[in-house]
Design a protein around this motif. Structure first.
Motif, PDB file in Angstrom:
ATOM      1  N   HIS A  19       0.569  -0.967   0.168  1.00  0.00           N
ATOM      2  CA  HIS A  19      -0.297   0.117  -0.060  1.00  0.00           C
ATOM      3  C   HIS A  19       0.757   1.405  -0.126  1.00  0.00           C
ATOM      4  N   GLU A  20       0.682   2.501  -0.537  1.00  0.00           N
ATOM      5  CA  GLU A  20       0.621   3.829  -0.493  1.00  0.00           C
ATOM      6  C   GLU A  20       0.541   4.551   0.557  1.00  0.00           C
ATOM      7  N   VAL A  21       1.462   5.582   1.062  1.00  0.00           N
ATOM      8  CA  VAL A  21       1.565   6.479   2.240  1.00  0.00           C
ATOM      9  C   VAL A  21       2.440   7.714   1.728  1.00  0.00           C
ATOM     10  N   SER A  22       2.283   8.612   2.043  1.00  0.00           N
ATOM     11  CA  SER A  22       3.004   9.825   1.955  1.00  0.00           C
ATOM     12  C   SER A  22       3.366  10.463   3.077  1.00  0.00           C
ATOM     13  N   GLY A  23       4.801  11.186   2.231  1.00  0.00           N
ATOM     14  CA  GLY A  23       5.442  11.933   3.441  1.00  0.00           C
ATOM     15  C   GLY A  23       5.499  13.350   2.644  1.00  0.00           C
ATOM     16  N   ILE A  24       6.375  14.006   2.991  1.00  0.00           N
ATOM     17  CA  ILE A  24       6.739  15.809   2.290  1.00  0.00           C
ATOM     18  C   ILE A  24       7.825  15.780   2.021  1.00  0.00           C
ATOM     19  N   GLY A  25       8.029  16.579   0.838  1.00  0.00           N
ATOM     20  CA  GLY A  25       9.177  16.108  -0.288  1.00  0.00           C
ATOM     21  C   GLY A  25       9.221  18.052  -0.155  1.00  0.00           C
ATOM     22  N   HIS A  26       9.985  18.346  -1.267  1.00  0.00           N
ATOM     23  CA  HIS A  26      10.340  19.571  -1.793  1.00  0.00           C
ATOM     24  C   HIS A  26      10.334  19.813  -3.875  1.00  0.00           C
ATOM     25  N   GLU A  27      10.260  21.049  -4.306  1.00  0.00           N
ATOM     26  CA  GLU A  27      10.617  20.831  -5.684  1.00  0.00           C
ATOM     27  C   GLU A  27      12.055  21.270  -5.913  1.00  0.00           C
ATOM     28  N   THR A  28      12.777  21.575  -6.660  1.00  0.00           N
ATOM     29  CA  THR A  28      14.425  21.542  -6.862  1.00  0.00           C
ATOM     30  C   THR A  28      14.471  23.809  -6.267  1.00  0.00           C
ATOM     31  N   PRO A  29      15.264  23.450  -5.505  1.00  0.00           N
ATOM     32  CA  PRO A  29      15.170  25.345  -5.047  1.00  0.00           C
ATOM     33  C   PRO A  29      16.256  25.895  -6.887  1.00  0.00           C
ATOM     34  N   GLN A  30      16.267  27.097  -6.219  1.00  0.00           N
ATOM     35  CA  GLN A  30      16.493  27.854  -8.107  1.00  0.00           C
ATOM     36  C   GLN A  30      17.219  28.839  -6.774  1.00  0.00           C
ATOM     37  N   GLY A  31      17.979  29.367  -7.755  1.00  0.00           N
ATOM     38  CA  GLY A  31      18.907  29.937  -6.921  1.00  0.00           C
ATOM     39  C   GLY A  31      19.605  29.913  -5.602  1.00  0.00           C
ATOM     40  N   ILE A  68       1.695  22.612   6.288  1.00  0.00           N
ATOM     41  CA  ILE A  68       1.891  22.294   4.716  1.00  0.00           C
ATOM     42  C   ILE A  68       0.088  22.179   5.301  1.00  0.00           C
ATOM     43  N   PRO A  69      -0.855  22.718   4.754  1.00  0.00           N
ATOM     44  CA  PRO A  69      -2.101  21.657   4.966  1.00  0.00           C
ATOM     45  C   PRO A  69      -2.270  21.070   4.014  1.00  0.00           C
ATOM     46  N   LEU A  70      -3.163  19.507   4.165  1.00  0.00           N
ATOM     47  CA  LEU A  70      -3.406  18.873   2.911  1.00  0.00           C
ATOM     48  C   LEU A  70      -4.998  18.786   2.776  1.00  0.00           C
ATOM     49  N   VAL A  71      -4.753  18.887   1.827  1.00  0.00           N
ATOM     50  CA  VAL A  71      -6.194  19.693   1.117  1.00  0.00           C
ATOM     51  C   VAL A  71      -6.881  18.172   1.276  1.00  0.00           C
ATOM     52  N   SER A  72      -6.302  17.052   0.197  1.00  0.00           N
ATOM     53  CA  SER A  72      -6.443  15.642  -0.554  1.00  0.00           C
ATOM     54  C   SER A  72      -6.434  14.374   0.547  1.00  0.00           C
ATOM     55  N   TYR A  73      -6.990  13.559   1.105  1.00  0.00           N
ATOM     56  CA  TYR A  73      -5.926  12.677   1.796  1.00  0.00           C
ATOM     57  C   TYR A  73      -6.903  11.444   1.884  1.00  0.00           C
ATOM     58  N   GLN A  74      -6.279   9.892   1.609  1.00  0.00           N
ATOM     59  CA  GLN A  74      -7.486   9.240   2.172  1.00  0.00           C
ATOM     60  C   GLN A  74      -6.802   8.699   3.963  1.00  0.00           C
ATOM     61  N   LEU A  75      -8.386   8.480   4.651  1.00  0.00           N
ATOM     62  CA  LEU A  75      -7.561   7.998   4.868  1.00  0.00           C
ATOM     63  C   LEU A  75      -8.333   6.122   5.819  1.00  0.00           C
ATOM     64  N   LEU A  76      -6.718   5.726   6.454  1.00  0.00           N
ATOM     65  CA  LEU A  76      -7.134   4.082   6.320  1.00  0.00           C
ATOM     66  C   LEU A  76      -7.752   3.619   7.680  1.00  0.00           C
ATOM     67  N   ASN A  77      -7.741   2.505   7.076  1.00  0.00           N
ATOM     68  CA  ASN A  77      -8.926   1.383   8.580  1.00  0.00           C
ATOM     69  C   ASN A  77      -7.388   0.872   8.858  1.00  0.00           C
ATOM     70  N   GLU A  78      -7.559   0.563   9.638  1.00  0.00           N
ATOM     71  CA  GLU A  78      -6.200  -0.743  10.057  1.00  0.00           C
ATOM     72  C   GLU A  78      -5.703  -1.766   9.441  1.00  0.00           C
ATOM     73  N   ASP A  79      -6.642  -2.039   8.697  1.00  0.00           N
ATOM     74  CA  ASP A  79      -5.452  -3.653   7.671  1.00  0.00           C
ATOM     75  C   ASP A  79      -5.085  -2.732   6.102  1.00  0.00           C
ATOM     76  N   ASN A  80      -5.380  -0.778   6.509  1.00  0.00           N
ATOM     77  CA  ASN A  80      -4.712  -0.631   5.377  1.00  0.00           C
ATOM     78  C   ASN A  80      -5.662  -0.404   3.603  1.00  0.00           C
ATOM     79  N   THR A  81      -6.714  -0.682   4.510  1.00  0.00           N
ATOM     80  CA  THR A  81      -8.060   0.069   3.216  1.00  0.00           C
ATOM     81  C   THR A  81      -8.723   0.880   3.592  1.00  0.00           C
ATOM     82  N   VAL A  82      -9.356   1.977   2.453  1.00  0.00           N
ATOM     83  CA  VAL A  82      -9.553   3.108   2.376  1.00  0.00           C
ATOM     84  C   VAL A  82     -11.024   3.113   3.083  1.00  0.00           C
TER      85      VAL A  82
END
Length: 208
Positions: free
Chosen positions: A109-121, A134-148
């Motif tokens: 299953h897939e989970v998510s973390g936070i990263g960044h774009e390439t810094p410029q200058g 960082i606001p979470l606009v849309s995310y999946q809340l999982l059950n304990e068996d990792n189903t959505v």
């Protein structure tokens, strides 16, 4: 960097045998958020490879969040939109999408973390020591068996905050000064000897 990512994935694979994970969490100090990072002991994060998660997976109440479909614009110290963050000396403004979610793939299953774009200058210099909400606009809340269980997001406390390490506060080492080589002494030239002219012989007197 590859070794660090591999070690992190091994840690996550061992820790995610159960979807409830409370052992180590990280909640930065800016913003009141219901979400935090699980599975990592880092107290701050250093910008690294762009377009991948630099944090552990996002969690809520000890349960992993699934795929984060959309994040809002990061707020510097929980207040200022990052695109409006223009400290003196910054060579190029940050895009509103600079910080965003990236998938972390573990087990089946897939989970998510936070990263960044390439810094410029010189943008990377102005991330140091800052906290970003960082606001979470849309995310999946999982059950304990990792189903959505549900797709949520956009609430007042649907956010996560990340602290960037203060990597500019360590003074650069003082270079060891190497004395300039002493120039070789060139002896003064010996003056040429000047010989006095030899007087011409005086002729003997002629007898009368």
């Amino acid at each position: 960097m590859i070794a660090k990512i591999t070690a992190t994935l091994l840690l996550l694979g061992a820790a995610f045998a159960s979807p409830t994970l409370r052992s180590t969490v990280r909640q930065a100090s800016c913003g009141t958020c219901d979400f935090y990072f699980c599975g990592t002991s880092d107290t701050c994060y250093t910008p690294g490879t762009p377009d991948v998660a630099i944090t552990g997976p996002i969690c809520k109440d000890g349960v992993l969040v699934g795929h984060v479909d959309a994040t809002g614009e990061a707020l510097v110290d929980g207040n200022t939109p990052i695109s409006n963050y223009t400290p003196e000396g910054l060579s190029q403004s940050f895009p509103s999408s600079f910080f965003k979610s990236f998938g972390i793939y573990t087990l089946d299953h897939e989970v998510s973390g936070i990263g960044h774009e390439t810094p410029q200058g010189n943008q990377a210099e102005y991330l140091s020591g800052k906290c970003f909400k960082i606001p979470l606009v849309s995310y999946q809340l999982l059950n304990e068996d990792n189903t959505v269980q549900d797709n949520l997001g956009g609430g007042e406390y649907d956010c996560v905050s990340i602290s960037i390490c203060d990597y500019t506060s360590t003074p650069a080492p003082t270079p060891v000064s190497t004395p300039a080589p002493t120039p070789a002494q060139t002896p003064a030239p010996t003056p040429a000897l000047t010989l006095a002219p030899t007087p011409a012989p005086t002729p003997a007197p002629t007898p009368a």
